[in-house]
Write a protein that holds these residues in place. Structure first.
Motif, PDB file in Angstrom:
ATOM      1  N   ASP A   1      12.749   9.103  35.634  1.00 33.43           N
ATOM      2  CA  ASP A   1      12.763  10.570  35.616  1.00 33.43           C
ATOM      3  C   ASP A   1      11.646  11.161  36.455  1.00 33.43           C
ATOM      4  O   ASP A   1      11.533  12.377  36.582  1.00 33.43           O
TER       5      ASP A   1
ATOM      6  N   GLY B   1      13.495  10.918  40.337  1.00 31.71           N
ATOM      7  CA  GLY B   1      14.735  11.678  40.320  1.00 31.71           C
ATOM      8  C   GLY B   1      15.875  10.874  40.922  1.00 31.71           C
ATOM      9  O   GLY B   1      15.683   9.843  41.550  1.00 31.71           O
TER      10      GLY B   1
ATOM     11  N   GLY C   1      13.778  14.950  39.415  1.00 33.73           N
ATOM     12  CA  GLY C   1      12.481  14.307  39.238  1.00 33.73           C
ATOM     13  C   GLY C   1      11.430  15.305  38.785  1.00 33.73           C
ATOM     14  O   GLY C   1      11.735  16.439  38.435  1.00 33.73           O
TER      15      GLY C   1
END
Length: 104
Positions: A57, A60, A85
């Motif tokens: 995360d 992204g 992200g």
């Protein structure tokens, strides 16, 4: 012309691992600049396998107009931020040792 310049002036710093899972992580490298010109700072993210990249995360999983230069993460509508992200704040300090000047 770009290819010629890229070959003539190799990257200033070799690959330098930096763990993004550690708060305040620091990477330092000494280098010598052969000519007075602009150099780009490229960040490359490496993952153990493709599945790890899909679950990440920070980096992204997609790119869109909000990722263009001049865009700000805070300006992205929440409904459109999924998969983009997270911002990674970092500080670059370049010091000229022969003159003692620092540049941020």
């Amino acid at each position: 012309m770009y290819i010629t310049g890229a070959c003539a002036f190799a990257p200033l710093i070799k690959e330098q691992p930096l763990a993004l899972t550690e708060a305040g992580a620091v990477a330092a490298a000494a280098f010598s600049v052969p000519v007075d010109k602009s150099y780009a700072l490229d960040l490359t993210f490496a993952f153990a396998h493709a599945e790890a990249m899909k679950r990440d995360d920070i980096v992204g999983t997609r790119y869109d107009k909000h990722c263009e230069p001049g865009g700000h993460h805070a300006d992205i509508p929440v409904a459109q931020s999924a998969g983009l992200g997270r911002p990674i704040p970092f500080h670059v300090l370049v010091q000229r040792t022969h003159r003692g000047q620092s540049f941020n």
